[in-house]
Design an enzyme around this catalytic site. Sequence first.
Site, PDB file in Angstrom:
ATOM      1  N   CYS A  39       0.873  -1.175   0.000  1.00 16.59           N
ATOM      2  CA  CYS A  39       0.000   0.000   0.000  1.00 16.59           C
ATOM      3  C   CYS A  39       0.910   1.225   0.000  1.00 16.59           C
ATOM      4  O   CYS A  39       2.060   1.157  -0.420  1.00 16.59           O
ATOM      5  CB  CYS A  39      -0.945  -0.021   1.197  1.00 16.59           C
ATOM      6  SG  CYS A  39      -0.097  -0.071   2.792  1.00 16.59           S
ATOM      7  N   HIS A  63      44.414  -8.144  13.735  1.00 17.36           N
ATOM      8  CA  HIS A  63      45.714  -8.785  13.998  1.00 17.36           C
ATOM      9  C   HIS A  63      45.805 -10.030  13.113  1.00 17.36           C
ATOM     10  O   HIS A  63      45.164 -11.047  13.372  1.00 17.36           O
ATOM     11  CB  HIS A  63      45.823  -9.167  15.480  1.00 17.36           C
ATOM     12  CG  HIS A  63      47.204  -9.521  15.906  1.00 17.36           C
ATOM     13  ND1 HIS A  63      47.829 -10.700  15.560  1.00 17.36           N
ATOM     14  CD2 HIS A  63      48.115  -8.826  16.656  1.00 17.36           C
ATOM     15  CE1 HIS A  63      49.040 -10.741  16.076  1.00 17.36           C
ATOM     16  NE2 HIS A  63      49.243  -9.609  16.750  1.00 17.36           N
TER      17      HIS A  63
END
Length: 632
Positions: A26, A554
């Site tokens: 809608c 890392h």
Amino acid sequence: MDYKKCAKEILEAIGTDKNIISAAHCATRLRIVISDNSKVDKKKLENIDGVKGMFVAAGQVQIVIGTGTVNKVYEEMVKIGHIEVKSTEEVKKDAVSKQNVFFRVIKTLGDIFVPIIPAIVACGILMGILEGITKIPSWDPAWSENVWYVLFHNISNAAFACLPILIAVSAAGVFKCNKLLAAVVGIILVHPGLTNAWNIASMTEEELAKITLFQIGEWRVYLTGFQGHVIPIIISIWLLSFCEKKLHKIVPEMIDLFVTPLLSVLITGAASFIIIAPIFSTAENAVLYACEWFISIPYGFGGLIIGGIYALTVIVGLHHMYNALEAGLLAKTHFNPWMPIATCVNTAQGAAALAVAVKTKDKKLKAIAFPGALSAYLGITEPALFGVNLRFKKPLIAGCIGGAVGGWFVALLGVKANAYGVTGIFGILITMFEVRNLLLYLAGIGIASGVAFVVSFILYKDEKATEPVLKVVYEKLNKNEVGNPIEGKVIPLKQVKDKTFSKGVLGKGLAVVPTMDKDGFGYVYAPFDGKLETLFETKHALGLSKDGIEVLIHVGINTVQLKGEGFEAYKKTGDTVKRGDLLVKVNLKLLKKKGYDITTPIIITNSAEFKKISVLSKESMNREGKCLSCQA
């Protein structure tokens, strides 16, 4: 907004396109009928970028997207999921077909009575104005006989005097039969030639004998009008529809034009007076008397109970039946005591959502709660109820408490309306027929709202503060999200074979076991738009930041010992980076050959500043979105 991404995530959250029966949109919402509701991940739906809220109503999953964007998301859904394009009406039919008989009956009542609302409200407002005029101290009672007053009084009373005709025409649209024939059946039940049902009590035995159709023991069926009833006309129009459709099939085409209407009206009209009206008007009276009694329970306790549970009936879709109830009360008593209670409930739910909007720090939730609260005060509670209160539970409880207190107040003091279909602020129009009534109506709104707001404000707490999130996909990020900087298999941080990382000494996060390309290399990309704060000389570790989030990448365990061997940097400390920029190229094959663990921790080093760090997706993706490993 990335419409394709939003559509893709919605499809995933509802169980893919295979779980969709039908879908439409809608002005503001996607309306999806689902095959298996258990497959819908509501929490995931609510957290999708672009989704402002979701709720299940009328057998549909309704996802609030917003004007101007919902159609674009829908178009992408259709492309991705190969969904058949349907209208909202077709989707509604699919949704109704999934419901049981009880809910389909209630939905039918709503479909019949909602279209009549404009006529009821128009006449109710005019009736209220006329009633208000007669309360003016200088009003001359003789004016009630004035021809102009009589004219406007008749206009104001028209919808109520001929209510069965309006219901008949509306029901014809629902049951798919001839509206003019339905109007005729409605006229038959309120024909001016019929005896007014209210006069029965004052008639003599001889007069009653003249209008008696038949008698069974002490029970008599009279030839009277049914102006004060709504259910008999609905059943009658259903019968008319049945007869008309059957006759069209069996009557020869050359005489169908006049035989079918004749027999349809004759059968329906006779059955209405002989069977339908006597039985169902009696049942309707019993229901209406019970409702009147319940609302008028001493000390307002009826209103307290109704106000407390009303919102829960909206959640399960039972509220469609209330229009029929209110229409019956109006036809019988000319007043509607149900509507002020409903208003207290609606505004209480709005106030509870407003408290959330004021208290929350979540901008997305504010954007849903504020307009949802306003909508509730204008009589539409679904955005506040489903988008906020039901979702967080405690605001719903607060709204029910406020509705109960407000319902108790208006029931105790006998507040009422003279129409139905309008609640909230606009309800002033159908409660202003008396100054006292109007002031008490406004007081009820204030009391319900005040209680709900305070309770909701006390009970509600944000489920989460601003949260950085490790999101393991190469797609557009929200402000508080960190992308996966390296392709590979995602594992929990606790599985890293280094206590500094596995125990969370440096912070919370996750780890990735990188995937090598055909030459044995891996690549570290910028996980967001930000700044490269630190690039170690050995190039095995990087520190980045954005918006107060600090991230450490890392590459490998103890790889500092390689002193940069196998690493090649493409950026330097202090550089501004864009998400997806190549930062470091690493020879993973070399690292493994030298015996190093290539597991790469990704850490939020300032984790203590945040309440929660979570992984939105456990899938590892490459930059094109192809899943490399879905194992967490």
